[in-house]
Design an enzyme around this catalytic site. Structure first.
Site, PDB file in Angstrom:
ATOM      1  N   GLY A  44       3.707   4.026  50.721  1.00  0.00           N
ATOM      2  CA  GLY A  44       3.757   2.755  50.010  1.00  0.00           C
ATOM      3  C   GLY A  44       4.136   2.998  48.565  1.00  0.00           C
ATOM      4  CE  LYS A  45       5.787   5.518  43.628  1.00  0.00           C
ATOM      5  NZ  LYS A  45       5.277   6.903  43.750  1.00  0.00           N
TER       6      LYS A  45
END
Length: 418
Positions: A105-106
């Site tokens: 994720g980011k």
């Protein structure tokens, strides 16, 4: 530096390049090239003067086949939807290449934190955490620091989540301060893995790291920590840079003194003991044994790659070399250790922090560093094995071959539902 290269397209091209050497079905490869979901939000936050300002925020959850989504949160004016998609994808394959049980994720907020007070940044961060709350959690998605964020912001996010959930959940986020459930060794973890990757690469090539000349573009946390640890190995760090420019001394800079100067003044330029100052592009094309790009993505494009003269590149930043530049560097027989291995120390020690939080038991810094070294060395050896066994064009392709196979196997083993 290229302003036009799209980081998400770069990621997809890197996946395609590696998939050509695997027997993974095309429909599975297609699935592994796009995020599962992207949250986009507008945060309305009261400023110190009573006005309301809006901020765009993002969180991309790319792939969760191997575990909870994992990835940093950055505060930067250039944060965009495509950037967080790319960074979340790189996190998937970064976790897979070092074989820790996370997905990718980011997230980020379009903001220049230098323009806001600490109280304003706290309100922005807590507003962001409130929007993220339904999507994050110790078994869902575990954020961490990234560009322009650190322990302070992670503490705020943890506190916001715990207040809203009426619980204690230190494992909801990593990169926290020690008093808030952080881990020993986390601050230096990314720079330490860069040093370890460089050491292993030089050993693999039959070169001596002691006495090797080093240039480092980007003197934030990762770059400055890598610099001092490489200096401790006997390397000669002759040039470092930040957004203000580069400083150079052929006899070697005192990396700790330069960091202290930057801490006091806000930049590396103006450092009294430097012999010369020049631009970031000049640093990237210096004739050195080791080049470490440790700033933002797309630092080396095809035009600049033609001028690169370093023998070895170790990527401390995410995506600092464009795919076109990669092809040129491969033709020039430059050995490049890719970001998804070289800077994986951050997520690896984040994993250790999460494990400690779940166990409610703290490790010593020595144990953290020893475990990190084991993970990075093992991953490098597996990358080299794939590179040699499959006669691959470069180490980046080898890293993606290893990582894609692991993610595809996890997906295939779990089956498709519904």
């Amino acid at each position: 530096m290229s302003d036009e290269a799209n980081p998400f397209e770069s990621l997809q091209e890197q996946i395609d390049d590696a998939a050509a050497f695997l027997d993974v079905p095309a429909d599975v490869v297609s699935r592994l090239k796009s995020p599962e979901r992207v949250l986009e939000m507008t945060l309305s936050v009261e400023m110190d003067d009573g006005t309301i300002e809006g901020f765009r925020g993002f969180r991309s959850q790319f792939n969760g086949d191997r575990g909870p989504y994992k990835g940093g949160i950055r505060y930067h004016p250039n944060v965009s939807r495509d950037e967080v998609k790319a960074l979340s994808g790189w996190m998937v394959y970064k976790c897979a290449v070092v074989d820790i049980p996370y997905g990718g994720g980011k997230g980020g907020i379009v903001i220049d934190p230098r323009d806001y007070s600490e109280s304003e940044l706290e309100r922005v961060t807590r507003a962001f955490a409130t929007e993220l709350r339904p999507f994050i959690g110790p078994d869902k998605d575990i954020p961490a620091p990234d560009v322009n964020t650190g322990q302070r912001e992670m503490n705020w996010i943890k506190d916001t989540y715990e207040k809203l959930e009426n619980t204690t959940a230190p494992g909801v986020i990593t990169g926290k301060s020690l008093d808030n459930g952080g881990s020993e060794g986390r601050v230096e973890a990314t720079g330490r893995s860069v040093m370890l990757a460089a050491r292993e690469a030089f050993d693999y090539l039959g070169k001596e790291i002691e006495g090797a000349t080093v240039a480092i573009q980007g003197y934030g946390n990762a770059g400055s920590v890598a610099a001092k640890l490489l200096e401790d190995l006997g390397a000669r760090v002759v040039a470092v840079s930040d957004s203000s420019g580069a400083v150079f001394d052929p006899e070697g800079l005192d990396t700790r003194a330069v960091k202290q100067f930057k801490r006091e003044t806000g930049s590396v330029t103006g450092y009294d003991d430097a012999e010369e100052e020049f631009s970031n592009d000049d640093l990237l094309t210096m004739d050195v044994d080791l080049l470490v790009p440790a700033a933002l993505e797309n630092a080396i494009d095809a035009e600049l790659a033609d001028q690169v003269t370093a023998d070895v590149i170790v990527e401390a930043a995410n995506g600092p070399v464009t795919p076109d530049a990669d092809d040129i560097l491969t033709e020039k027989e430059v050995t490049l250790v890719p970001d998804i291995l070289a800077n994986a120390g951050g997520v690896t020690v984040s994993y250790f922090e999460w494990v400690q939080n779940r166990q409610r038991f703290a490790w010593t810094e020595e144990r953290v560093n020893d475990e990190l070294e084991r993970v990075i060395v093992d991953a490098f050896d597996q990358l080299v094995d794939a590179y040699e066994d499959k006669d691959l064009p470069n180490l980046r392709t080898a890293a993606y071959v290893v990582a894609i196979r692991r993610v595809a196997d996890a997906f295939g083993g779990a089956g498709t539902w519904p």
